[in-house]
Design a protein around this motif. Structure first.
Motif, mmCIF file in Angstrom:
data_model
loop_
_atom_site.group_PDB
_atom_site.id
_atom_site.type_symbol
_atom_site.label_atom_id
_atom_site.label_comp_id
_atom_site.label_asym_id
_atom_site.label_seq_id
_atom_site.Cartn_x
_atom_site.Cartn_y
_atom_site.Cartn_z
ATOM 1 N N THR A 219 0.757 -1.159 0.237
ATOM 2 C CA THR A 219 0.132 -0.034 0.230
ATOM 3 C C THR A 219 0.821 1.103 -0.121
ATOM 4 O OG1 THR A 219 -0.160 0.065 2.495
ATOM 5 C CG2 THR A 219 -1.975 -1.178 1.238
ATOM 6 N N ALA A 220 0.122 2.371 -0.241
ATOM 7 C CA ALA A 220 1.051 3.692 -0.285
ATOM 8 C C ALA A 220 1.461 4.040 1.300
ATOM 9 C CB ALA A 220 0.023 4.705 -0.861
ATOM 10 N N ASP A 221 2.360 4.744 1.307
ATOM 11 C CA ASP A 221 2.747 5.431 2.697
ATOM 12 C C ASP A 221 1.761 5.978 3.220
ATOM 13 O OD1 ASP A 221 5.319 4.214 2.636
ATOM 14 O OD2 ASP A 221 6.148 5.817 1.603
ATOM 15 N N GLY A 222 0.908 7.075 2.597
ATOM 16 C CA GLY A 222 0.179 7.851 3.088
ATOM 17 C C GLY A 222 -1.343 7.239 2.914
ATOM 18 N N GLU A 239 -10.337 5.842 10.165
ATOM 19 C CA GLU A 239 -10.676 4.845 9.450
ATOM 20 C C GLU A 239 -9.742 3.920 9.110
ATOM 21 O OE1 GLU A 239 -14.040 4.327 8.525
ATOM 22 O OE2 GLU A 239 -14.482 6.162 10.099
ATOM 23 N N ASN A 240 -8.600 4.549 8.856
ATOM 24 C CA ASN A 240 -7.450 3.459 8.257
ATOM 25 C C ASN A 240 -6.481 3.239 9.215
ATOM 26 O OD1 ASN A 240 -7.388 3.875 5.065
ATOM 27 N ND2 ASN A 240 -8.005 5.988 5.914
ATOM 28 N N GLY A 241 -6.773 3.367 10.690
ATOM 29 C CA GLY A 241 -6.059 2.842 11.622
ATOM 30 C C GLY A 241 -4.717 3.446 11.797
ATOM 31 N N ARG A 242 -4.417 4.713 11.255
ATOM 32 C CA ARG A 242 -3.137 5.499 11.632
ATOM 33 C C ARG A 242 -3.223 6.154 13.007
ATOM 34 N NH1 ARG A 242 -0.944 9.465 6.926
ATOM 35 N NH2 ARG A 242 -2.623 10.858 7.611
ATOM 36 N N LYS A 243 -2.666 6.043 13.852
ATOM 37 C CA LYS A 243 -2.627 6.610 15.252
ATOM 38 C C LYS A 243 -1.337 7.545 15.208
ATOM 39 C CE LYS A 243 -4.924 2.605 17.655
ATOM 40 N NZ LYS A 243 -4.737 1.716 18.770
ATOM 41 N N TYR A 244 -0.420 7.412 14.414
ATOM 42 C CA TYR A 244 0.693 8.320 14.605
ATOM 43 C C TYR A 244 1.360 8.574 13.115
ATOM 44 C CZ TYR A 244 0.398 6.859 19.304
ATOM 45 O OH TYR A 244 0.317 6.568 20.699
ATOM 46 N N ILE A 245 1.860 9.823 13.239
ATOM 47 C CA ILE A 245 2.379 10.393 11.954
ATOM 48 C C ILE A 245 3.979 10.536 12.260
ATOM 49 C CG2 ILE A 245 2.618 12.415 10.278
ATOM 50 C CD1 ILE A 245 -0.452 12.370 10.353
ATOM 51 N N LEU A 246 4.808 10.079 11.257
ATOM 52 C CA LEU A 246 6.188 10.240 11.312
ATOM 53 C C LEU A 246 6.574 11.266 10.426
ATOM 54 C CD1 LEU A 246 9.076 9.194 12.233
ATOM 55 C CD2 LEU A 246 8.785 7.819 10.124
ATOM 56 N N GLU A 247 7.330 12.353 10.826
ATOM 57 C CA GLU A 247 8.173 13.172 10.411
ATOM 58 C C GLU A 247 9.538 13.063 10.306
ATOM 59 O OE1 GLU A 247 6.614 17.077 11.191
ATOM 60 O OE2 GLU A 247 5.893 16.209 12.714
ATOM 61 N N ILE A 262 7.531 12.603 15.860
ATOM 62 C CA ILE A 262 6.215 11.750 15.779
ATOM 63 C C ILE A 262 5.113 12.595 16.589
ATOM 64 C CG2 ILE A 262 6.778 10.509 17.943
ATOM 65 C CD1 ILE A 262 5.330 8.104 17.060
ATOM 66 N N ARG A 263 3.991 12.479 16.055
ATOM 67 C CA ARG A 263 2.761 13.209 16.726
ATOM 68 C C ARG A 263 1.528 12.203 16.465
ATOM 69 N NH1 ARG A 263 -0.146 18.909 14.873
ATOM 70 N NH2 ARG A 263 -1.833 19.031 16.368
ATOM 71 N N ALA A 264 0.736 12.004 17.787
ATOM 72 C CA ALA A 264 -0.473 11.252 17.442
ATOM 73 C C ALA A 264 -1.464 12.038 16.600
ATOM 74 C CB ALA A 264 -0.989 11.057 18.831
ATOM 75 N N THR A 265 -2.189 11.162 16.047
ATOM 76 C CA THR A 265 -3.372 11.895 14.981
ATOM 77 C C THR A 265 -4.825 12.247 15.916
ATOM 78 O OG1 THR A 265 -4.228 9.741 14.542
ATOM 79 C CG2 THR A 265 -2.367 10.527 13.280
ATOM 80 N N GLU A 266 -4.865 11.811 17.046
ATOM 81 C CA GLU A 266 -6.285 12.016 17.839
ATOM 82 C C GLU A 266 -6.161 11.995 19.162
ATOM 83 O OE1 GLU A 266 -8.825 8.670 17.629
ATOM 84 O OE2 GLU A 266 -7.550 7.403 16.834
ATOM 85 N N GLY A 267 -7.022 12.647 20.133
ATOM 86 C CA GLY A 267 -7.010 12.575 21.063
ATOM 87 C C GLY A 267 -6.095 13.662 21.976
ATOM 88 N N ALA A 268 -6.085 13.551 23.378
ATOM 89 C CA ALA A 268 -5.304 14.552 23.883
ATOM 90 C C ALA A 268 -3.760 14.337 23.643
ATOM 91 C CB ALA A 268 -5.306 14.329 25.437
#
Length: 326
Positions: A219-222, A239-247, A262-268
């Motif tokens: 699959t694609a990275d994004g 929807e895609n199960g991505r909890k964290y984004i890597l920079e 790294i940064r989480a995608t949702e919540g506090a």
């Protein structure tokens, strides 16, 4: 790989680029061969690209879909002056004369003059108008997805840094317009996304498949944020199960060590951003309280649980193929 045969006729026609990015004396690799430009007002590179883009669109069959990636050199600076060069017609334009210099947060940072930046972007405005006028002439404008963005932000003195390949550069602008999908009422989208999400989104919008991939991944990275373009009340990360984004900047430069963040995608937890430099330093910022990232919490006892958790997740992400820091 685009499997839609309606696009095949335009693959070669759309290829043109400037290997020597500049405002004048540029070399253009066009569909019909090499084109060399001089230093006259008509050779101004933003205008050359604008003309090529409009010509390409004007030749497109009205019953076929179109795609254009238009990347002018503005508002890059030049080695000679460290400032952009505006088109002659926009020099001293009143629209830019009152713009305030930009000064990065923090003590001792010098202001950056934005007048020439603004003047150079007026030609980009002309480019956009030309593209919109052509799309409107064809009756395509209302159903065209426009994305305005850049390849990166700049530090411009933030945290004492000036270059672009560091974790403190300004956010890249990202504006999307699609009257047929989102309507015309503006809004700010708070969903945490990444530039690697653009290709999957446009592929889904066009109804084409991505892949195969050179490294064998499936699959694609994004992920696709196409539902957001349809104004659907959803979070593509969930929807895609991505909890964290890597920079990351996996290869160090003369100015900066290799780094990852790294940064989480949702919540506090999404308020926090953890940065790791290969030289061994860490930084943790609470973006809800410290959006300018000036107060490093990584060594504060109160935040060690957050640091430990994000460190572990970052370590796991960096073990994935092609993610190692060098």
């Amino acid at each position: 790989q685009l499997n839609d045969p309606t696009l095949s006729a335009f693959r070669k026609q759309a290829i043109f680029f400037m290997p020597n990015g500049a405002y004048y004396k540029t070399i253009l690799q066009a569909k019909d061969g090499i084109e060399v430009y001089g230093d006259s007002p008509s050779d101004y590179s933003t205008d050359v690209i604008a003309g090529k883009a409009v010509d390409y669109l004007s030749e497109a069959p009205l019953d076929k879909p179109i795609f254009a990636l238009i990347t002018p050199f503005a508002s890059h600076s030049t080695p000679e002056s460290n400032l952009p060069i505006p088109a002659p017609r926009h020099i001293d334009d009143p629209a830019c004369q009152d713009i305030e210099p930009w000064k990065a947060p923090g003590e001792g940072n010098q202001p950056f003059d934005l007048v020439k930046v603004c003047e150079s972007l007026l030609a980009v405005d002309d480019l956009v108008k030309g593209v919109k006028d052509e799309l409107e002439r064809q009756g395509r404008l209302g159903n065209t997805i426009f994305i305005f963005t850049s390849d990166q932000g700049m530090a411009w003195g933030k945290n004492g840094l000036r270059a672009k390949s560091n974790p403190y550069s300004t956010h890249a602008p990202f504006f999307v317009s699609w009257p047929a999908g989102r309507g015309t009422e503006g809004r700010i989208e708070e969903t945490v996304l990444s530039n690697i999400d653009v290709a999957p989104t446009l592929a889904e919008a066009a109804g084409v498949a991505m892949g195969p991939y050179p490294n064998g991944q499936e699959t694609a990275d994004g992920i696709s944020f196409y539902p957001l373009l349809l104004d659907q009340n959803t979070n593509p990360n969930i929807e895609n199960g991505r909890k964290y984004i890597l920079e990351h900047q996996p290869i160090g430069t003369l100015r900066n060590s290799a780094w990852a963040a790294i940064r989480a995608t949702e919540g506090a937890e999404s308020n926090y951003r953890l940065i790791y430099y290969k030289i061994g330093n860490f930084a943790l910022y609470d973006l809800s309280l410290d959006p300018n990232q000036e107060n490093n919490l990584a060594y504060d006892e109160e935040y060690q649980d957050v640091v430990t958790k994000l460190k572990g997740i970052l370590d796991d992400m960096l073990k994935e193929p092609n993610q190692l820091l060098e």
